[in-house]
Enzyme design. Structure first.
Site, PDB file in Angstrom:
ATOM      1  N   SER A 213       0.976  -1.220  -0.150  1.00  0.00           N
ATOM      2  CA  SER A 213      -0.161  -0.107  -0.041  1.00  0.00           C
ATOM      3  C   SER A 213       0.846   1.181  -0.042  1.00  0.00           C
ATOM      4  O   SER A 213       1.807   1.475  -0.690  1.00  0.00           O
ATOM      5  CB  SER A 213      -0.851   0.059   1.275  1.00  0.00           C
ATOM      6  OG  SER A 213      -1.928   1.009   1.279  1.00  0.00           O
ATOM      7  N   HIS A 241      -2.800  -1.376  -3.161  1.00  0.00           N
ATOM      8  CA  HIS A 241      -3.819  -0.406  -2.997  1.00  0.00           C
ATOM      9  C   HIS A 241      -3.622   0.734  -3.853  1.00  0.00           C
ATOM     10  O   HIS A 241      -2.753   1.611  -3.536  1.00  0.00           O
ATOM     11  CB  HIS A 241      -3.915   0.055  -1.424  1.00  0.00           C
ATOM     12  CG  HIS A 241      -3.980  -0.987  -0.654  1.00  0.00           C
ATOM     13  ND1 HIS A 241      -3.808  -0.971   0.834  1.00  0.00           N
ATOM     14  CD2 HIS A 241      -4.469  -2.245  -0.885  1.00  0.00           C
ATOM     15  CE1 HIS A 241      -4.481  -1.983   1.287  1.00  0.00           C
ATOM     16  NE2 HIS A 241      -4.782  -2.859   0.497  1.00  0.00           N
ATOM     17  N   ASP A 337      -4.285  -5.018   6.008  1.00  0.00           N
ATOM     18  CA  ASP A 337      -4.772  -5.867   4.781  1.00  0.00           C
ATOM     19  C   ASP A 337      -3.462  -6.797   4.685  1.00  0.00           C
ATOM     20  O   ASP A 337      -2.234  -6.328   4.608  1.00  0.00           O
ATOM     21  CB  ASP A 337      -5.125  -4.882   3.469  1.00  0.00           C
ATOM     22  CG  ASP A 337      -5.482  -5.693   2.628  1.00  0.00           C
ATOM     23  OD1 ASP A 337      -6.060  -6.961   2.914  1.00  0.00           O
ATOM     24  OD2 ASP A 337      -5.577  -5.430   1.650  1.00  0.00           O
TER      25      ASP A 337
END
Length: 397
Positions: A213, A241, A337
């Site tokens: 991310s 992401h 995540d």
């Protein structure tokens, strides 16, 4: 990996207490007003300035002395990509978050900004009407400011430890006893030995899965340069992401960095060795059986862990295909995540590697995996590629 807060500020050290000071630079009065209201509503940050052009930001930087700047790309007088190096030249540890609409040109500029020292980017709504109802933009921007600013504070605390108290008068001084000095840990840092790792799987990995991310684009481009032997022989699937258009540009950068084919995954395409599959922005990427083959399945369902694409759907779906013959890598990023999917991979007999805190832009995702005790290794970014190559070559140590 280039990040905006490397090195020391030339305009005074960053504050280690009090709210984060945020400078908002955007030629839209509506956007400036929205961001100012959002920042002002948070207890741990404040609006240091709201400016219309990059030139105003450069000229007033020393007086404002912000911790974080939200910098628009398209502005009159001096645009964001031109202002960026001038701002960092004046304040090297300034955290700069680039804001842009989802056009290909702006996505390319955002990637250039990352290479010039911007800490992160955020997609901006196309219109002021969309912006006022943009819950995702609001949530993501505040989280980026908070987490990137917190990392700046931790780095400043390590670089400038508190001064020792003055020595007592000689008569009151206690007898000297020699002891080895122990350095104080950084704020929120984990003490050595606090994290446990588990052995690597004894199964030979058949696929490499990577999740990332914040800070991920730079980390991924650095990592894939070392993974040619793995890419040639095994499928490599990545979830970063990122919004649409940005993932298109990232795939092109990964192809150049790895010198191997890399593209956004297409629903239904077979998964084969020799190429990198990247989850497209706005879709979860899973893998499924398709007869005797493995295929990509794109999912337009709800966000997972506030993200779409998310890492967990990829990780968990891979278990049905490769069972425990999976090596997963969790790189820099906010949130957690990948941790649940990583747990499932470990339970199935696979392995997880996490990027360490020192080399991460934000130690959220890899930190969650490390703290969950599911990692076989917690490594600096510059050591992960070599470790992955060894594991796929048969070294299980």
């Amino acid at each position: 990996m280039s990040v905006a807060f490397a090195g020391n500020s030339t305009s005074g050290s960053s504050r280690e207490a009090g709210p984060l000071r945020v400078m908002i630079v955007d030629d839209s009065v509506v956007i400036r007003g929205l961001i100012s209201r959002w920042v002002g509503a948070e207890h741990d940050m404040e609006v240091a300035a709201s400016l219309r052009t990059g030139l105003e930001a450069v000229n007033q930087l020393e007086r404002i002395n912000p911790d974080v700047a939200v910098l628009d790309i398209e502005m009159p007088e001096l645009d964001g990509i031109s202002a960026l190096p001038q701002l960092l030249a004046k304040k090297r540890d300034l955290v700069i978050i680039m804001a842009s609409t989802l056009t290909r040109r702006n996505a390319e500029i955002s990637f250039k900004a990352l290479s010039l020292g911007a800490a992160d980017y955020i997609p901006k709504p196309e219109s002021t009407r969309e912006a006022s109802a943009a819950d995702t933009f609001h949530h993501d921007l505040i989280q980026k400011i908070r987490h990137l600013g917190a990392r700046l504070r931790r780095k400043a605390a390590v670089a400038s430890p508190p001064l020792a108290p003055a020595s007592p008068p000689p008569a009151a001084r206690a007898p000297f006893v020699a002891r080895p000095a122990a350095p104080a840990p950084a704020a929120n840092a984990l003490l050595p030995g606090a994290l446990s790792t588990r052995p690597f799987s004894t199964l030979a990995p058949k696929v490499l899965l990577i999740g990332s991310s914040t800070g991920g684009p730079q980390a991924l481009m650095a990592l894939v340069t070392e993974l040619g032997p793995v890419i040639d022989r095994f499928p490599v699937l990545i979830t970063q992401h990122m919004p649409p258009t940005f993932t298109t540009i990232l795939a092109e950068h990964l192809a150049r960095s790895s010198r191997r084919p890399a593209a956004e995954a297409v629903d239904g395409e077979p998964v084969k060795p020799g190429r990198i599959y990247l989850a497209p922005g706005g879709k979860h990427m899973r893998v499924v059986r398709s007869g005797a083959d493995v295929a990509i399945a794109l999912d337009d369902g709800p966000a997972v862990n506030f993200c779409k694409p998310a890492v967990d759907p990829l990780f968990t779906s891979a278990i049905d295909i490769w069972h425990g013959a999976i090596l997963s890598v969790i790189l820099t990023g906010m949130g957690s995540d990948g941790m649940r999917g990583g747990k499932d991979i470990v339970a199935a007999g696979g392995s997880v590697i996490a990027q360490d805190e020192a080399s991460s832009v934000v130690w959220g995702m890899p930190g969650a995996a490390a703290n969950a005790g599911i990692c076989a290794a917690i490594l600096p970014l510059n050591q992960i590629g070599a470790k992955v190559n060894r594991l796929f070559a048969g070294d299980r140590s």
